[in-house]
Design a protein around this motif. Sequence first.
Motif, mmCIF file in Angstrom:
data_model
loop_
_atom_site.group_PDB
_atom_site.id
_atom_site.type_symbol
_atom_site.label_atom_id
_atom_site.label_comp_id
_atom_site.label_asym_id
_atom_site.label_seq_id
_atom_site.Cartn_x
_atom_site.Cartn_y
_atom_site.Cartn_z
ATOM 1 N N ARG A 26 -2.809 4.590 -1.538
ATOM 2 C CA ARG A 26 -2.923 3.163 -1.223
ATOM 3 C C ARG A 26 -2.810 2.281 -2.475
ATOM 4 O O ARG A 26 -2.082 1.317 -2.512
ATOM 5 C CB ARG A 26 -4.263 2.907 -0.530
ATOM 6 C CG ARG A 26 -4.471 1.455 -0.129
ATOM 7 C CD ARG A 26 -5.829 1.303 0.581
ATOM 8 N NE ARG A 26 -6.123 -0.068 0.928
ATOM 9 C CZ ARG A 26 -5.761 -0.676 2.052
ATOM 10 N NH1 ARG A 26 -5.045 -0.015 2.940
ATOM 11 N NH2 ARG A 26 -6.073 -1.927 2.301
ATOM 12 N N GLU A 42 1.685 3.487 2.970
ATOM 13 C CA GLU A 42 2.201 2.899 4.213
ATOM 14 C C GLU A 42 3.712 2.936 4.123
ATOM 15 O O GLU A 42 4.376 2.006 3.687
ATOM 16 C CB GLU A 42 1.620 1.488 4.373
ATOM 17 C CG GLU A 42 0.097 1.555 4.475
ATOM 18 C CD GLU A 42 -0.588 0.193 4.467
ATOM 19 O OE1 GLU A 42 0.116 -0.828 4.429
ATOM 20 O OE2 GLU A 42 -1.818 0.173 4.499
ATOM 21 N N HIS A 77 3.082 -3.753 6.564
ATOM 22 C CA HIS A 77 2.051 -2.722 6.344
ATOM 23 C C HIS A 77 2.088 -1.626 7.405
ATOM 24 O O HIS A 77 2.854 -1.684 8.347
ATOM 25 C CB HIS A 77 0.660 -3.361 6.420
ATOM 26 C CG HIS A 77 0.336 -4.271 5.292
ATOM 27 N ND1 HIS A 77 -0.522 -3.928 4.286
ATOM 28 C CD2 HIS A 77 0.757 -5.528 5.015
ATOM 29 C CE1 HIS A 77 -0.630 -4.930 3.433
ATOM 30 N NE2 HIS A 77 0.141 -5.924 3.855
ATOM 31 N N GLU A 78 1.173 -0.672 7.231
ATOM 32 C CA GLU A 78 0.887 0.302 8.291
ATOM 33 C C GLU A 78 -0.608 0.351 8.528
ATOM 34 O O GLU A 78 -1.405 0.098 7.619
ATOM 35 C CB GLU A 78 1.376 1.700 7.887
ATOM 36 C CG GLU A 78 2.859 1.897 8.060
ATOM 37 C CD GLU A 78 3.296 3.328 7.783
ATOM 38 O OE1 GLU A 78 2.455 4.144 7.321
ATOM 39 O OE2 GLU A 78 4.464 3.631 8.039
ATOM 40 N N HIS A 82 0.872 -1.178 0.000
ATOM 41 C CA HIS A 82 0.000 0.000 0.000
ATOM 42 C C HIS A 82 0.909 1.227 0.000
ATOM 43 O O HIS A 82 1.683 1.424 0.937
ATOM 44 C CB HIS A 82 -0.926 -0.024 1.219
ATOM 45 C CG HIS A 82 -1.877 -1.189 1.168
ATOM 46 N ND1 HIS A 82 -2.140 -1.991 2.238
ATOM 47 C CD2 HIS A 82 -2.619 -1.656 0.135
ATOM 48 C CE1 HIS A 82 -3.013 -2.924 1.862
ATOM 49 N NE2 HIS A 82 -3.316 -2.745 0.602
#
Length: 934
Positions: A229, A155, A268-269, A152
Amino acid sequence: MNNQRFFQFQRLCLMTGILIVASLHLQALENENPYDKPFVEHCSYDEKIPTPSAFLGYPFASRAATYAETRFYFQMLAGQKENIELYIYGETHEKRNLILLAISSPENMARLDEIKANIQKLTDPRKLRDNAEAEERIKTTPAIAWMAYSIHGDELSSTDAAIWLAYQLAAGQDETTQKILRETVVLIDPLQNPDGRERFLAQMRMFNGKVVNPDVQSAQHSGMWPWGRGNHYFYDLNRDFFILSQPETRARIQSFLEWRLQLFVDSHEMGPLDTYLFSPPREPINHNLTPMHHKWQTLFAEDQAKAFDTHGWSYYTREWLDMWYPGYTEWIAYSGALQILYEQAGVHGSAVRRADGATMTYRESVHHHFTSSLANLTTLAEHRGEFLQDYYQERQKTVQPPQKNEIHAYLIEPGANTGREKKLIDNLLWQGFEIYGADQSFRVSGLVNSFGESLPEKELPAGTYILPTDQPQKHIINAVFEFDPRLKDEFLAEERYYLEKRNESRMYDQSTWSMPIAYGVRCYQATFPIAIAKTRISAVKQQENPFPPERPKYGYILPGNDDASTFAICKLLEKGYAIHVAERDFRSGENKFVKGSFLLRNVENPHRFDEDFQQIIADTGARISKADTALDLQGVDLGGQYFSLLQTPRIGIFMGRTVSATSYGATWDLLDCKYRTRISSLDFDRISSLDLRKYNVLIIPSAWMGGAQGGLEPLKLWVENGGTLIAIGSAVSLLTHPNANMSAVRERADILDQLDVYMEEIEREENALHATASQADVWDYSPAKIEKATDAVERKSEDKDKLKRADAWERRFSPQGAFLRGVKDPDHWLAFGVNDPLAVMVNESRSYFAKSPVQTPVRFTDELSIRVSGLLWPEARKRYAKAAYVTREGKGKGQIILFPYQPNERGYYDETTRLLWNAVFLGPGLGAQAPIPW
Ligand SMILES: [Zn+2]
C-alpha cells in the motif's frame, strides 16, 4: 531523459518483461473463467499502434503490468504519434521516475503552451483583463484532465486501466475518442506509487503457483508484511497531500500547479468481495469545497452510472466515501478541480471467488476502471464550455475580498524555532500559497490564536508571515489552516447514532489536522483585513548565521528551542563531538538560552571545530553562539552539573509481522531519511536471538499482542543494563499490561477502582510545580495551612464490574484524530524545546495513567480545557482528562519511555515529533546510565 539513457532503459524493460512473462503466463492460460469482453464495443483502432497485448507479449490484463512495462508502453506510444508526449515529473525514493502521458488532438498539442497559459489565467482571474477576455479564452481552450492510478501500490487494476486508456486515446478511431481529444488535454499518471506496486508484485510473484487460486486468503492475494500500500517508507501517499513528507507528493503538487487541471480522477481498489464505488461522497463533506464541485460530481456520476448500466455491472455511491480530510488527492478539489474517486473490488492481478459463486477476473476489474475513466472524460468533453465557465466563475470568487466574518488572513509570528518555521513556509510555498512578510512591526486587535483564544490586542514583529485568503488557493488554505473545523449537527447526530447503536463510526479519517497546530507555530486568524505594508515572499532563505570569526575561549552553544539545532546535533554526535545539554536556562554574555540548549566545550573537543563543523552548521541552518567564559555569577555556570553529556544513540527499530508498517515506516523515515541517522531494523519476532547489546535505544512502533512471543524478558534485561526503550502507539499496551512486569504505567481500564489514587498523585505533582514556602509555614505553624491533598482521602468504593461496564461503553466515543491539550513538566528533558501548552493528536481508544515514580513530561489537561480541535465527545473528555501523553520511568540503569499516540504519525506533527527526537537523542545521556570506558 536523454536518448541514451532511454535506450538502456528499453533494454532493461524488455529483459524484465520477458522474465516475468515466463513465470506468470501459465496463470493466464489456466484461468478457469475467461473474461474476454472488448473494452469498447464496435471500436476500430489505428493498426499502426501496437495493442498492449502485442507490445507487452502477454494477453493484456491476464496479470498486472509492472512499472517497467507500463513505462515502456507509454514511451512507445509517445514515440509513435506527434500528439502524445511523455513527461517525467518526479522520482521516488527507489529512484523510479514518475511519468505523465499527455495526449490530445494534434492541433491542441501543437499549442500546448498557449493552452496552459490560458488555463493559468482562468485559474487566477487577476491575470485577465476582463470577463470578455475570459470568454474568449474559454471558447478556444480545452479542459485539462489528470487521470491518476494506483496511489496504493497493492491496488493493481488501476494501472492496467491506465494502459488501456492510453491505447484507446492513441489508437481509437471512434467519435467519442476523437471528441475527448478535441475538447480536452488528457494527462495519464498511470502509477502514482511505483515503489509500492513493485513491492506488492514481487510478493504476488513469490506466492503464485502453477494453478490459479481464487481464494482471497491465499498468499498470492493477501501478500505479506509490509504489503504494497505505502511507498518506500510505507507511507500512505493518499494522506500526504498537504503534509508533503514524501517526494511523490511534492512532485505531484508541483506538476498540478504547472498544469492547473480541471478534472482529477483517482482510481483505487477496495475489498475483493465488494462491487464498485464512485463519487459523489457522503457527509462529512468539508465546507471549503464549493457548490460547483458538488454540482459536477453529481453530473459526472450520472454518466458514469449509465456506462456501468450498459453492462449491468453493480456499483454504488455515497455509502462510505466522505470528503472531510484534505490530505487525500482531494487536495486538488480545494484548488479548483473536480475530483472523482473510484474503488474497484480488488482481485490482486488474478481472480477471486465471490460469495455468489461467481469469479471476478483481473481483466474484468481493469475493464470497470477503464469504463469509468472513459465515461468521465466523455462527460468532460461534452460539457467543456459550461465546465470552464463554472471553473472561471468559482476562481473569480477566490480572489474577491472575503465576506464579513470570513477569515481574511492567517498570521504566523516568527519566533525562536527558525528551522520549523522555514519548513512550514517552504511547504506553503510549495502548495502555491501567496505569502507576505510584514515590513514593520504592527499592533492588531481581535485576533484568535490556534487554541481558540481571542486576543484583545497583539503586537506582531516585522517579518510576521501573512497568508491572505483572497487568492487562488483560498479554499485549500482555509482547509488546511482552519484551527477547528466544525462537523454539522446532522452528521454529529448520525455519528452518535452509529456509535450507540452499532459501535461503529462514520468518520473515515481523522476529524482535524490544522497545519499551524500540528507544527506548533504561533498562528492567529483575522476576520478582518490586515492593511499593513508587506512584501511577497518567494522563498525562505536559510537563516544567515554568521560563524564567530574567532574561536571562543570556552565553547559553542546551539539553542534548544530550534529544530535546526536538532539536525546539527545528529550530525555532530555521529562525528563524535562531545555535546552537553543544559537542564537549566542559562546565559552567555548578552545571550539567553533556554534549557535544552546544547553546549560544546573546547577542551572536550580537541582538534575539532574545523571546516566540517562550520559546514554542518551552515547546512542545517543552526544558529551558533559563542561562550568565552564558564562563569555567570547571576545565573548558571557553564562548567557544572546542569550540563549533561549526550551519548550517541545506537538505534534499533523493531519491525515485522506484528508491527504496524505505517508506524514503523514513519519512524524509519524520520530517523533515516529526515535526520540521516543510522538505524538497524530488527525483526520483532526474533527478539530472543538478537544481540541487543549493540544498541542503546530500541524503539517498538505500534505493535500487536502476539509479537515478541516470550521476548519481553530479554528486553527487560537490556533496559536494566542501561537501555532506553521507547514504545509507540499500541505497543505501549504490551509493556503496561499488568502481567508484563515492565512498566508501572497503567491503562485506564486496569485501574478503574484506583483512579482516585492516581488523581491524588497527579494533584500533588501539579502542586509541586507551584510549591512555595516561607517561615510562616514552620515558625508560625497553624494547622489550617495544611494542603487538602495531603488529608486522608476517603476512598469511594464502587462496584468494579460496574466501572468496567461504564468504561467499555465510554470507550466507543474515543477520539479518532482530535487535538488534545497537553501541558508539560517544564523541568523534564523529554519536553525540552516543546511549547507549553501543546496540542497532541490522539486517535486511540486507550488512555493511560501514571503516578510517581513514573514521570509524566506531558500530561493532558482537565475535562473542561482538554479539547483543542476536532471531534471529542464528552465521554472522551472524561477518559483522557489528566491522562499521560508521554511517560518516562527508570528501570535498573535504563529507562522506558512510552508514547501511547504516535507523535510523528504520517510524517506530520512537528511539535510532538520533537518529543520523540528528545527521547532518542537525549535519552541515552540524560535518562540512562552509560558505562564510562576505561
Ligand atoms: Zn486506495
